[in-house]
Design an enzyme around this catalytic site. Sequence first.
Site: not given
Lengths: 264, 301
Positions: B40-41, B64, B124, B240
Amino acid sequence: MKRDRQTLPIVAIREENVSLRTFTFETSLQALPGQFIMLTVFSQGEKPFSILDVTESSFSMTIKNIGPFTERLFQMDVGDIISIRGPYGQPFSQETGRILMVGGGYATPPLRFQAKVLREAGVRYLVNVNGARSETDLLYVPDFMDYCDRSLIATDDGSQGYRGTSVAVMQDVLGEESFDRIYISGPEKMMKAATTVARQFGVPFEVNLERYMKCGVGVCGSCVMDPHGFILCMEGPVVDHKTLDKLEEFGVSHRDKTGRITAL
Amino acid sequence: MQFLGKEIPSPLTLASGILGISFSSLQRIIRDGAGMVTTKSLSLEPRIGHEGPIIAEFDGGLINSVGLTNPGIQDGLLEVEKFHKEFEGVSIVSVFGGNAAEFVRLAKAVNSSSADLLELNLSCPNVEDEFKRPFALMPEKITEIVSAVGAVSQIPVLAKLSPNAYDVAEMATLAEAAGADGITMINTLGHGMVIDAIARRPVLRNNFGGISGPCIKPLALKLIHDVYQKVDIPILGTGGVSNGLDAVEMMMAGASAVAIGSAVYERGLDVFRSTRLEMEAFMETHDYADYSDLIGLLEEN
């Protein structure tokens, strides 16, 4: 695997005690004891809650007022809408031999649900130990008496039943009788003590664990338990004694809202 | 096969942001068949991120708005150390800073850990309220941040780009010129919104979120194809991918490795093992000897 989200009105609110209410919703929910749902209170966010009961056309949850989220929920009336998704997670097993259930504090709703389901499934012998700080914190006393062959109560202050913890009473019961399985739900330290006793007597058990959960469907990583990456929301929250052996952080630590490890 | 000098058993990679940062889940994903994991960042300080609901499903995938939840660089790197201790596996540590100076501090910290690769999350979409427009949409920011980090990093640096840029290939060219060793693309698309008609409200607490899942794959393939034509550095493709054929397509479009994110939701953790088997089955049927033989094979009509 797409899961349905439902937006529903509250159909009934029942006061359990000064800080606990049971909320009922009309929908058919294929849920088993120990599973949970994610509940959205609009403008206040989303949190996981265990399920108290399901019928063919309804389900209910007993919720304690502990912060802004539940405060907002407690301001709501019958007819106000919330949203749910789930049920999620692994339930308690459906062993119907000689069963002991040990509950602590406000973690007893899944056990009440389990007692009802086991009774309907024809459990051979069912004993429940219901523990709480004080008489006013005890939940579902008449229900447990209905469903169980023996229903014992322990309060820390002795205001009802035995003075002491549910684990102490559990130890006495295990000294007197034999059981095929023990279902445990309570604060983690209490469950840790209960599992130690269960192991001493060599009885298989299951515990209902809690960790900070955010997505509920195994992707956000908030509820992961070390050291094997056990994903509690999906692979738990109920875990059996064999799985619990591998969860070294049980009773020791958990992860906070940022993912940092903190002592329990 | 190899990716940026690291030997990996398969090109499959955990995408950043899925399953958090705990060493135990990262190890589990490698055991389940991934070649690399991305954390995770991590930011300089711990972040709680947005309140739930942080995730909503719709017919084409997920939305999300996690909002960079993470324990901060210090605790995050402790997890990376635990991940590497007595465990074989390639780690990509993703970092997020509010400006070039923060990215440099983060990069230095990552360089002093046992991390294998560094990913700069420039894209992000869920923190615009705090940090304004993602850096990956601003050419001068890409150049500034990538070159500042490149000057201090001894480990290879990947720049994670946004599908929302007008000309992603141009952004990739800038990142390469600034010294990036690789490109990660695409990040989630959008913002998008899922609406609860009964409540007359967006489902996500944060109202909007980044779109992921099968519906963004065609866009990811096109952009990876575009970027592959323009740069010589490897691309970590993501967007995807849910099965082996998706991964093969992405490598043919130009990806050297393929990250999986939302498909963990669709298919569970076993997605890494099954996707790897599906890729191998395709390769055997069509006579490809090695994963790397697939890279950039696409011919335009």
